[in-house]
Scaffold this motif. Structure first.
Motif, short mmCIF file in Angstrom:
data_model
loop_
_atom_site.label_atom_id
_atom_site.label_comp_id
_atom_site.label_asym_id
_atom_site.label_seq_id
_atom_site.Cartn_x
_atom_site.Cartn_y
_atom_site.Cartn_z
N VAL A 1 0.84 -1.20 0.00
CA VAL A 1 0.00 0.00 0.00
C VAL A 1 0.87 1.25 0.00
CG1 VAL A 1 -1.74 1.32 1.26
CG2 VAL A 1 -1.91 -1.18 1.16
N VAL A 2 1.86 1.26 0.89
CA VAL A 2 2.75 2.43 1.00
C VAL A 2 3.39 2.74 -0.35
CG1 VAL A 2 4.87 3.31 2.05
CG2 VAL A 2 3.21 2.05 3.45
N LEU A 3 3.95 1.73 -0.99
CA LEU A 3 4.69 1.96 -2.24
C LEU A 3 3.77 2.28 -3.41
CD1 LEU A 3 7.51 -0.72 -1.98
CD2 LEU A 3 7.61 1.71 -1.42
N ASP A 4 2.57 1.72 -3.42
CA ASP A 4 1.62 2.11 -4.47
C ASP A 4 1.34 3.61 -4.40
OD1 ASP A 4 1.48 -0.37 -5.58
OD2 ASP A 4 -0.66 -0.68 -5.19
N TYR A 5 1.14 4.11 -3.19
CA TYR A 5 0.95 5.55 -3.02
C TYR A 5 2.21 6.33 -3.42
CZ TYR A 5 -3.58 5.56 -0.60
OH TYR A 5 -4.92 5.47 -0.29
N VAL A 6 3.35 5.89 -2.93
CA VAL A 6 4.59 6.62 -3.17
C VAL A 6 4.89 6.74 -4.65
CG1 VAL A 6 7.10 6.48 -2.92
CG2 VAL A 6 5.63 6.11 -0.92
N TYR A 7 4.80 5.63 -5.38
CA TYR A 7 5.17 5.66 -6.80
C TYR A 7 4.06 6.24 -7.68
CZ TYR A 7 9.66 3.40 -6.18
OH TYR A 7 10.97 3.14 -5.83
N ALA A 8 2.89 6.46 -7.11
CA ALA A 8 1.83 7.17 -7.84
C ALA A 8 1.90 8.67 -7.62
CB ALA A 8 0.45 6.65 -7.43
N GLY A 9 2.90 9.11 -6.84
CA GLY A 9 3.07 10.53 -6.59
C GLY A 9 2.38 11.03 -5.34
#
Length: 208
Positions: free
Chosen positions: A159-167
């Protein structure tokens, strides 16, 4: 036209990624010394052939390549997973592989990271991932002494990385702070941030 797998790890095909009437040569290689990943180079076959995409520029993309015209402008975007967090506190099968979107830039005449323009697409599955975290937290009764944070960490990281790499890194860190409350929280966060700092795609995402 897609290549047949002849076991060599090398393939190529023609596509029209840059619009109707264009032709691009897609080159695919697979290092046989590793258990992954496909690497791609795309050459536009115009009057003066030129490379419009190369994995060497982005550094930490791997596995498959998906192409789709997400914004319906007639030019295909490229969707790739980031491999920087493979084996990060988890086996390969449970590792997080957030996706990024690359869009062709007429100004730069090549594909560039454009994930922030496609946030809705990249986060289309985040609610389902959050439910997996919630279910893991509800069912965290173990006989091995591990905490719910330790057991659920791979799902939390997705979840964290999906948010991070989506900006949307602020939302990602908010989720991390709310759901990972183990005593090594600051150490784990520091290690995540260290991997992100070394991720070329992450730096490109937040360059502007």
């Amino acid at each position: 036209m897609r290549p047949e797998d002849d076991g060599s790890g090398v393939g190529y095909w023609l596509d029209s990624l840059l619009g109707h009437g264009t032709r691009q040569l897609v080159l695919q290689t697979y290092p046989l010394s590793t258990h992954c990943c496909y690497y791609y180079t795309i050459v536009d076959l115009a009057d003066s052939p030129r490379t419009v995409y190369s994995d060497e520029i982005f550094g930490d993309l791997g596995f498959y390549m998906e192409t789709q015209d997400l914004d319906r402008d007639g030019i295909s975007e490229i969707i790739r997973p980031v491999g920087s967090f493979d084996y990060f506190y988890a086996p390969h099968t449970e590792s997080a592989f957030p996706s990024v979107v690359l869009k062709y830039s007429p100004k730069e005449r090549r594909y560039v990271v454009a994930s922030r323009q496609f946030e809705k697409y990249l986060l289309r599955g985040v609610d389902s991932l959050k439910e997996i975290v919630s279910e893991c937290e509800r069912n965290s009764i173990y006989d091995n002494g591990s905490s719910s944070e330790e057991r659920c960490f791979p799902s939390i990281l997705r979840v964290v990385l999906d948010y991070v790499y989506a900006g949307r890194r602020n939302l990602g860190w908010d989720f991390f702070n709310s759901h990972y409350r183990a005593s090594d929280k600051e150490v784990v966060r520091s290690k995540i941030e260290g991997v992100l700092r070394r991720s070329p795609v992450y730096r490109m995402t937040y360059a502007n």
